[in-house]
Design an enzyme around this catalytic site. Structure first.
Site, mmCIF file in Angstrom:
data_model
loop_
_atom_site.group_PDB
_atom_site.id
_atom_site.type_symbol
_atom_site.label_atom_id
_atom_site.label_comp_id
_atom_site.label_asym_id
_atom_site.label_seq_id
_atom_site.Cartn_x
_atom_site.Cartn_y
_atom_site.Cartn_z
ATOM 1 N N GLN A 115 -106.818 37.465 -18.324
ATOM 2 C CA GLN A 115 -105.944 38.340 -17.559
ATOM 3 C C GLN A 115 -105.308 39.394 -18.466
ATOM 4 O OE1 GLN A 115 -105.593 38.692 -14.509
ATOM 5 N NE2 GLN A 115 -103.855 40.087 -14.502
ATOM 6 N N GLU A 149 -85.432 52.640 32.438
ATOM 7 C CA GLU A 149 -85.552 53.520 31.272
ATOM 8 C C GLU A 149 -85.345 54.982 31.648
ATOM 9 O OE1 GLU A 149 -89.225 52.699 29.178
ATOM 10 O OE2 GLU A 149 -88.475 50.789 28.397
ATOM 11 N N HIS A 189 -106.822 43.019 -19.625
ATOM 12 C CA HIS A 189 -107.054 44.169 -18.742
ATOM 13 C C HIS A 189 -106.385 45.436 -19.270
ATOM 14 C CE1 HIS A 189 -109.386 42.867 -15.302
ATOM 15 N NE2 HIS A 189 -108.767 41.698 -15.347
ATOM 16 N N THR A 209 -102.454 44.523 -12.850
ATOM 17 C CA THR A 209 -102.977 43.248 -12.354
ATOM 18 C C THR A 209 -102.127 42.066 -12.850
ATOM 19 O OG1 THR A 209 -104.942 41.843 -12.337
ATOM 20 C CG2 THR A 209 -104.652 43.254 -14.259
ATOM 21 N N HIS A 241 -93.011 57.776 35.465
ATOM 22 C CA HIS A 241 -93.675 56.493 35.232
ATOM 23 C C HIS A 241 -93.593 55.634 36.499
ATOM 24 C CE1 HIS A 241 -93.705 57.563 31.006
ATOM 25 N NE2 HIS A 241 -94.250 56.409 30.660
ATOM 26 N N GLU A 298 -100.736 38.524 -7.407
ATOM 27 C CA GLU A 298 -102.079 38.923 -6.974
ATOM 28 C C GLU A 298 -103.015 37.700 -6.983
ATOM 29 O OE1 GLU A 298 -103.849 41.538 -9.786
ATOM 30 O OE2 GLU A 298 -105.445 42.223 -8.441
ATOM 31 N N HIS A 299 -103.002 36.958 -8.091
ATOM 32 C CA HIS A 299 -103.828 35.750 -8.197
ATOM 33 C C HIS A 299 -102.938 34.558 -8.505
ATOM 34 C CE1 HIS A 299 -106.225 39.158 -9.869
ATOM 35 N NE2 HIS A 299 -107.139 38.690 -9.043
ATOM 36 N N ASN A 338 -105.857 55.746 -11.614
ATOM 37 C CA ASN A 338 -104.743 55.994 -12.523
ATOM 38 C C ASN A 338 -103.503 56.454 -11.747
ATOM 39 O OD1 ASN A 338 -105.165 58.632 -11.809
ATOM 40 N ND2 ASN A 338 -106.010 59.277 -13.789
ATOM 41 N N ASP A 374 -113.130 37.258 -10.022
ATOM 42 C CA ASP A 374 -113.260 38.661 -10.410
ATOM 43 C C ASP A 374 -114.669 39.189 -10.168
ATOM 44 O OD1 ASP A 374 -110.667 38.693 -11.271
ATOM 45 O OD2 ASP A 374 -111.140 38.431 -13.398
ATOM 46 N N TYR A 389 -112.847 54.701 -4.239
ATOM 47 C CA TYR A 389 -112.572 55.298 -5.541
ATOM 48 C C TYR A 389 -112.858 54.264 -6.627
ATOM 49 C CZ TYR A 389 -110.560 57.983 -9.276
ATOM 50 O OH TYR A 389 -110.413 58.692 -10.441
ATOM 51 N N GLN A 414 -107.703 64.927 -7.184
ATOM 52 C CA GLN A 414 -108.635 65.813 -6.481
ATOM 53 C C GLN A 414 -109.677 65.018 -5.689
ATOM 54 O OE1 GLN A 414 -107.918 65.788 -9.690
ATOM 55 N NE2 GLN A 414 -109.674 66.116 -11.025
#
Lengths: 443, 443
Positions: free
Chosen positions: B272, B428, B275, B250, B433, B340-341, B227, B374, B146, B204
């Site tokens: 940063q 068991e 964004h 981020t 088995h 994240e970074h 989103n 990046d 995506y 969708q």
């Protein structure tokens, strides 16, 4: 007893996948949920209530749910330790294990450990890209293992989940299992060196390990299968804590040719079928004679088995024998189905195995039957069900580590790459990115 | 502009983690959801409606949602191809790329590919456990990426998601991106050899790739951020399809000492912060003088930047400078935050790096700044956010393969292990088995 189907009929019935989310809740579960949580409350709503209360109230909520759902008053029973089973009890249970069972469990633990110690981890570094770049695999700090309770305790599941975590180097492994655990569960926890066992079941156990409470530590990764409430809870905490996936009923496929022994194939299908009434045991074979002999053997062997009632139901539900035109088509159907276990009881299992793209575990030849994989062969028996073998793996050491990417460029490479990065940044409309890069150009 | 905090204040504010699930939906999203779906429908409910309709009705539902949500009539626009962008359009967009941008993107693609080709996969086998045991890493058959739309197209995200899948050997990689995609997205799809681009956005798109429709293939793994509706849809299809995790805003942390250049540190924080208004840019430093110089530089540099309004908001929201007693405490706080970074602009980054247990990407030294990561350094820039670096990894080749465990025991080992397996099975309560194992004992 075990139905014989052609391929098109099988594809419309036993080979058809129903996603977990599309399954109806059993009536008894709905009734019990309404009784405990109120009219019209669905199982997912009940689970959401449990999760929110444990997050907000911690141990108090855990005590309340254990009393309401599991009918145990943990406060009164073990005032000093709360939900934690005292280590002395674990050791006592271990000392009480029958000698031969203890040896078998130790042998199993040893092989599981050795197997997972072979697994390579992506720790690597290269100096061919200008400086040093690479990846480091770092163990998660804490892992939580859920071990279901119920009438048939599964100490093997504890070994199969805990040992890969230990091999990964996880600092602390805790176990949650419903109240009043069977002594063999406690014994095996001691045997493999688990740090803490909490007698907590269902969604409240998942909540405790996700959020942490006064007595239960928050973990970074939760693994292990459980009942419907456990599965729903795992679904709802997705994104908050690492998970091994959602487990559905267990499945076996056997592909056999005329060289296979019908009594062994039948025994393997019966072993699978005894798990629960939704267990799935499917034989694919191009050999009608073998198929019919297996049918006879299944009927004959079943008489001696203690769980014949469960077996009768699971064989009629999601099990059967599919007559395929040839072995290649059998392998293709298996790959499409993406079974948890795939056993190749054929003369040349290796060449057939190469045609299979989706399966949790591949058992090559009828000497490598699934029951050995369940207990002692080496790989974890926690394997992807419900067709998720299309994208998921058996529990393994990678489940208990995460990768960190390392970037340590030399000054020259950094300078050379900077104008290129700035150009892409400007195409993305990110001028601060471009500026940060342009600072690093050595002029 | 960029606030200066002591550790306790920072821990109560910018270093505090809020789980994605606890975040309120923005008012504008709630209004729009109610307007499109009816009074009182929450975003998760709207997403559930979209998922169910696409599963039931396929392309017809996709057309309906695209018209309602994205205001595009895909039927009328591209009657022959439906949602699929014709390959000729991808090539045309590629031909129209400015020469220098095309070179930069090709250089980036080349480094990303080389980096991921180094990653070792767990293909291994041992004969030390009696026969052959091991694991095979098999690529997933189809992956879906995506790529968000919006005003700032991110062709780099396409490279960073598609290339690891290709290196893994995925047979087919498809891309979904909202209708009327920016030409640079189409160009980059062509550049890295994507099989199909579908102009489908939001929930969708996730529904189409999860269930498959007449024109969109069902995939085995979906990756990429989007989103709120995309994130909610991924949450709801968890268990049905492989996922790379849920992405939040981020984040960058920079640890700097007195050797760091304040103008560079400021530039990295600003990059940063541009964004989006929820982006998080945090500097940890024991050096008050550096901290104050960075404050000044941030104010000075910001004047020249095109996204100064966004930066102003994100700096005041979740960003700041934390004065720490020393570098060790800074590393500890970073590890707890699991950013994240994490950029180490210190004299000895390597020794500090060894103290960090949780971070998506580690950037060692101020020549290895995040913007290079990046775009072009090599590792995928799709990294775990929201503290999930505790258990999750940057997107990597392992995301696009699954492991199959292989068991091919020799007859003697199988016979020796069988009585041990039978013993555990009886403990068991699983007699079928035990019986299957006892059949294999060579007497």
């Amino acid at each position: 007893m075990l139905k014989l189907l052609d391929v098109p009929t099988a594809q419309r019935t036993i080979l058809r996948r129903t996603p977990l989310s599309a399954m109806d809740y059993p009536g008894v579960v709905l009734e019990r949920t309404e009784k405990l949580f109120g009219k019209g409350v669905t199982p997912p709503q009940a689970v959401a209530i449990i999760l929110a209360s444990v997050q907000a109230e911690g141990d108090a909520a855990l005590r309340r749910w254990s009393k309401l759902i599991d009918q145990v008053d943990l406060d009164a029973k073990t005032p000093s330790e709360g939900f934690c089973v005292p280590p002395a009890e674990l050791e006592k249970a271990y000392q009480s294990l029958p000698e031969d069972l203890c040896q078998a469990l130790q042998a199993a633990a040893g092989r599981i450990r050795k197997f997972h110690e072979f697994q390579p981890l992506p720790n690597w570094e290269t100096e061919t890209l200008g400086g040093r770049l690479g990846q480091r695999a770092i163990p998660v700090d804490r892992a939580g293992v859920y071990v279901p309770g119920g009438t048939a305790p599964l100490p093997s599941s504890l070994l199969m989940s805990v040992i890969p975590a230990q091999v990964a180097g996880v600092r602390q492994v805790v176990v949650c299992t419903p109240p009043n655990p069977h002594p063999v569960i406690l014994a095996v926890a001691h045997l493999c060196g688990v740090d803490q066992v909490f007698q907590l079941g269902g969604a409240q156990a998942i909540a405790a390990m996700t959020f942490g409470t006064e007595t239960v530590p928050r973990v970074d990764k939760i693994v292990g299968a459980g009942n419907l409430f456990v599965t729903l809870a795992k679904q709802q905490v997705y994104g908050l804590v690492g998970l091994d996936g959602l487990a559905g009923p267990t499945e076996t496929m056997v592909i056999a040719d005329r060289h296979a022994r019908p009594d062994w194939v039948a025994a393997d299908l019966l072993a699978q079928a005894e798990h629960d009434v939704l267990a799935c045991a499917i034989l694919l074979t191009p050999d009608r004679e073998l198929a019919e002999k297996v049918q006879v053997e299944v009927g004959r062997q079943m008489e001696a088995l203690s769980r014949a009632e469960i077996i009768t139901q699971s064989l009629s539900n999601r099990s059967g024998i599919v007559l395929t035109p040839d072995l290649e088509i059998a392998a293709h159907l298996a790959s499409e189905f993406a079974p948890e276990h795939l056993c190749l009881a054929v003369a040349d299992p290796e060449s057939l195995a190469s045609r299979v793209h989706n399966a949790g575990g591949l058992f090559l030849g009828e000497r490598s039957f699934e029951v050995l994989g369940d207990y002692i062969a080496g790989p974890s028996h926690v394997m992807p069900t419900g067709g998720t073998a299309r994208f998921a793996s058996p529990l393994n050491v990678m489940d208990f580590v995460k990768i960190t990417s390392i970037v340590a460029l030399d000054a020259l490479t950094s300078s050379e790459l900077s104008p290129l990065a700035a150009r892409i940044a400007r195409a993305e409309g990110l001028t601060a990115h471009a500026a940060a890069a342009e600072f690093r150009i050595i002029r």
